[in-house]
Design a protein around this motif. Structure first.
Motif, PDB file in Angstrom:
ATOM      1  N   LEU A 138     -10.556  -0.577  60.305  1.00  0.00           N
ATOM      2  CA  LEU A 138      -9.428   0.318  60.535  1.00  0.00           C
ATOM      3  C   LEU A 138      -8.182  -0.538  60.627  1.00  0.00           C
ATOM      4  O   LEU A 138      -8.081  -1.403  61.494  1.00  0.00           O
ATOM      5  N   VAL A 139      -7.221  -0.320  59.722  1.00  0.00           N
ATOM      6  CA  VAL A 139      -6.061  -1.190  59.640  1.00  0.00           C
ATOM      7  C   VAL A 139      -4.782  -0.364  59.544  1.00  0.00           C
ATOM      8  O   VAL A 139      -4.755   0.690  58.907  1.00  0.00           O
ATOM      9  N   GLN A 140      -3.732  -0.864  60.191  1.00  0.00           N
ATOM     10  CA  GLN A 140      -2.391  -0.302  60.026  1.00  0.00           C
ATOM     11  C   GLN A 140      -1.513  -1.393  59.415  1.00  0.00           C
ATOM     12  O   GLN A 140      -0.947  -2.225  60.129  1.00  0.00           O
ATOM     13  N   PRO A 141      -1.399  -1.405  58.085  1.00  0.00           N
ATOM     14  CA  PRO A 141      -0.610  -2.455  57.428  1.00  0.00           C
ATOM     15  C   PRO A 141       0.870  -2.321  57.779  1.00  0.00           C
ATOM     16  O   PRO A 141       1.362  -1.210  58.004  1.00  0.00           O
ATOM     17  N   PRO A 142       1.601  -3.442  57.786  1.00  0.00           N
ATOM     18  CA  PRO A 142       3.037  -3.383  58.064  1.00  0.00           C
ATOM     19  C   PRO A 142       3.833  -2.827  56.895  1.00  0.00           C
ATOM     20  O   PRO A 142       5.015  -2.496  57.049  1.00  0.00           O
ATOM     21  N   VAL A 143       3.229  -2.729  55.720  1.00  0.00           N
ATOM     22  CA  VAL A 143       3.892  -2.226  54.516  1.00  0.00           C
ATOM     23  C   VAL A 143       2.918  -1.327  53.760  1.00  0.00           C
ATOM     24  O   VAL A 143       1.713  -1.338  54.013  1.00  0.00           O
ATOM     25  N   GLN A 144       3.467  -0.516  52.833  1.00  0.00           N
ATOM     26  CA  GLN A 144       2.593   0.260  51.962  1.00  0.00           C
ATOM     27  C   GLN A 144       1.800  -0.687  51.076  1.00  0.00           C
ATOM     28  O   GLN A 144       2.340  -1.648  50.536  1.00  0.00           O
ATOM     29  N   VAL A 145       0.500  -0.394  50.924  1.00  0.00           N
ATOM     30  CA  VAL A 145      -0.381  -1.289  50.184  1.00  0.00           C
ATOM     31  C   VAL A 145      -0.634  -0.715  48.794  1.00  0.00           C
ATOM     32  O   VAL A 145      -0.998   0.449  48.638  1.00  0.00           O
ATOM     33  N   GLY A 146      -0.433  -1.535  47.783  1.00  0.00           N
ATOM     34  CA  GLY A 146      -0.680  -1.107  46.413  1.00  0.00           C
ATOM     35  C   GLY A 146      -0.867  -2.301  45.509  1.00  0.00           C
ATOM     36  O   GLY A 146      -0.892  -3.456  45.955  1.00  0.00           O
ATOM     37  N   GLY A 147      -1.003  -2.023  44.225  1.00  0.00           N
ATOM     38  CA  GLY A 147      -1.077  -3.084  43.237  1.00  0.00           C
ATOM     39  C   GLY A 147      -2.286  -3.978  43.383  1.00  0.00           C
ATOM     40  O   GLY A 147      -3.382  -3.551  43.755  1.00  0.00           O
ATOM     41  N   GLN A 148      -2.078  -5.252  43.103  1.00  0.00           N
ATOM     42  CA  GLN A 148      -3.171  -6.221  43.076  1.00  0.00           C
ATOM     43  C   GLN A 148      -3.818  -6.390  44.440  1.00  0.00           C
ATOM     44  O   GLN A 148      -5.039  -6.542  44.537  1.00  0.00           O
ATOM     45  N   LEU A 149      -3.021  -6.347  45.520  1.00  0.00           N
ATOM     46  CA  LEU A 149      -3.584  -6.514  46.862  1.00  0.00           C
ATOM     47  C   LEU A 149      -4.544  -5.381  47.187  1.00  0.00           C
ATOM     48  O   LEU A 149      -5.647  -5.615  47.696  1.00  0.00           O
ATOM     49  N   ALA A 150      -4.135  -4.151  46.895  1.00  0.00           N
ATOM     50  CA  ALA A 150      -5.007  -3.010  47.164  1.00  0.00           C
ATOM     51  C   ALA A 150      -6.311  -3.132  46.388  1.00  0.00           C
ATOM     52  O   ALA A 150      -7.399  -2.896  46.931  1.00  0.00           O
ATOM     53  N   ARG A 151      -6.222  -3.512  45.115  1.00  0.00           N
ATOM     54  CA  ARG A 151      -7.429  -3.634  44.288  1.00  0.00           C
ATOM     55  C   ARG A 151      -8.337  -4.744  44.805  1.00  0.00           C
ATOM     56  O   ARG A 151      -9.574  -4.606  44.793  1.00  0.00           O
ATOM     57  N   ARG A 152      -7.739  -5.851  45.266  1.00  0.00           N
ATOM     58  CA  ARG A 152      -8.558  -6.962  45.759  1.00  0.00           C
ATOM     59  C   ARG A 152      -9.332  -6.567  47.009  1.00  0.00           C
ATOM     60  O   ARG A 152     -10.531  -6.871  47.142  1.00  0.00           O
ATOM     61  N   LEU A 153      -8.675  -5.878  47.935  1.00  0.00           N
ATOM     62  CA  LEU A 153      -9.348  -5.499  49.178  1.00  0.00           C
ATOM     63  C   LEU A 153     -10.411  -4.424  48.920  1.00  0.00           C
ATOM     64  O   LEU A 153     -11.489  -4.455  49.535  1.00  0.00           O
ATOM     65  N   VAL A 154     -10.120  -3.490  48.024  1.00  0.00           N
ATOM     66  CA  VAL A 154     -11.120  -2.471  47.690  1.00  0.00           C
ATOM     67  C   VAL A 154     -12.333  -3.112  47.018  1.00  0.00           C
ATOM     68  O   VAL A 154     -13.480  -2.738  47.287  1.00  0.00           O
ATOM     69  N   ALA A 155     -12.103  -4.088  46.163  1.00  0.00           N
ATOM     70  CA  ALA A 155     -13.216  -4.790  45.518  1.00  0.00           C
ATOM     71  C   ALA A 155     -14.097  -5.483  46.554  1.00  0.00           C
ATOM     72  O   ALA A 155     -15.334  -5.471  46.450  1.00  0.00           O
ATOM     73  N   LEU A 156     -13.475  -6.081  47.563  1.00  0.00           N
ATOM     74  CA  LEU A 156     -14.249  -6.707  48.640  1.00  0.00           C
ATOM     75  C   LEU A 156     -15.064  -5.675  49.397  1.00  0.00           C
ATOM     76  O   LEU A 156     -16.230  -5.907  49.738  1.00  0.00           O
ATOM     77  N   ALA A 157     -14.446  -4.523  49.688  1.00  0.00           N
ATOM     78  CA  ALA A 157     -15.152  -3.466  50.408  1.00  0.00           C
ATOM     79  C   ALA A 157     -16.371  -2.992  49.611  1.00  0.00           C
ATOM     80  O   ALA A 157     -17.455  -2.788  50.167  1.00  0.00           O
ATOM     81  N   ARG A 158     -16.210  -2.829  48.315  1.00  0.00           N
ATOM     82  CA  ARG A 158     -17.328  -2.389  47.480  1.00  0.00           C
ATOM     83  C   ARG A 158     -18.428  -3.434  47.425  1.00  0.00           C
ATOM     84  O   ARG A 158     -19.613  -3.119  47.480  1.00  0.00           O
ATOM     85  N   ARG A 159     -18.024  -4.690  47.306  1.00  0.00           N
ATOM     86  CA  ARG A 159     -19.011  -5.770  47.192  1.00  0.00           C
ATOM     87  C   ARG A 159     -19.858  -5.888  48.450  1.00  0.00           C
ATOM     88  O   ARG A 159     -21.056  -6.167  48.385  1.00  0.00           O
TER      89      ARG A 159
END
Length: 215
Positions: free
Chosen positions: A116-137
């Motif tokens: 559960l995270v509250q990022p300091p900024v809106q998350v998108g682009g490459q960062l969002a894809r990288r973290l989602v890939a980690l979650a899936r893995r």
């Protein structure tokens, strides 16, 4: 090319004798199951604001035995989470990760089942894809307080009413809210539910008319 819905595809495979394994979910509280069923591993749920709703998602997971982490919620309510049923012995709290919040989340996604995270900024682009890939893995669920580009499910409180206070007297006893869920893919159909969040006893339960009449 024929495009089948998930239910149709599963029926075709069943007739062919191929068993379809159910998607493993991170458990949510019973009152939230009409909205979510569970938290899909490897997917992102975006909650519109901090408060009791993200804590309720945390409570359901930890009460069922899942290890969870909270990152960047400076106002994380320890007592409120406990009252909702969270097992705080299974929670890792990183209150102020600073500019390294994404690195902290990346590490935790490899070791706990819910972040559960509250990022300091809106998350998108490459960062969002990288973290989602980690979650899936690693089979983790990611709950974001605030906006997240590409989130599969979004939850928001559309209506809220505190009950218990009279004309300038009395005590607040509970909050009845309407929670709406929307998304894309299999979660595209909008759904809503009236909930006590929290109820007079501090827990989360149904608050639609049938539940109120039964109570």
């Amino acid at each position: 090319m024929t495009v089948l819905r998930r239910e149709q595809a599963e029926a075709v495979l069943a007739r062919a004798g191929v068993a379809v394994q159910p998607v493993e979910l991170v458990t949510v509280l019973p009152a939230l199951r009409t909205l979510l069923g569970g938290l899909r591993r490897g997917q992102v749920v975006a909650v519109d604001a901090a408060g009791v709703l993200p804590l309720a998602l945390l409570a359901g997971a930890t009460a069922a035995g899942s290890w969870s982490a909270v990152v960047g919620l400076s106002q994380f309510g320890v007592l409120a989470a406990s009252d909702l049923g969270a097992d705080l012995d299974r929670v890792v709290l990183v209150e102020d990760p600073g500019d390294q919040w994404a690195e902290v989340v990346a590490v935790l996604l490899t070791s706990v089942e819910l972040v559960l995270v509250q990022p300091p900024v809106q998350v998108g682009g490459q960062l969002a894809r990288r973290l989602v890939a980690l979650a899936r893995r690693h089979g983790s669920a990611l709950v974001c307080v605030g906006d997240w580009e590409g989130a599969q499910t979004r939850l928001r409180i559309a209506s809220s009413l505190w009950v218990g206070a009279g004309q300038g007297d009395g005590h607040l006893r509970g909050r009845r809210v309407k929670v709406e869920a929307s998304g894309r893919g299999s979660g595209a159909r909008p759904r809503s539910a009236w909930l006590w969040l929290p109820g007079p006893d501090g827990t989360v339960s149904g608050a639609d008319l049938e539940a109120l009449e039964a109570g």
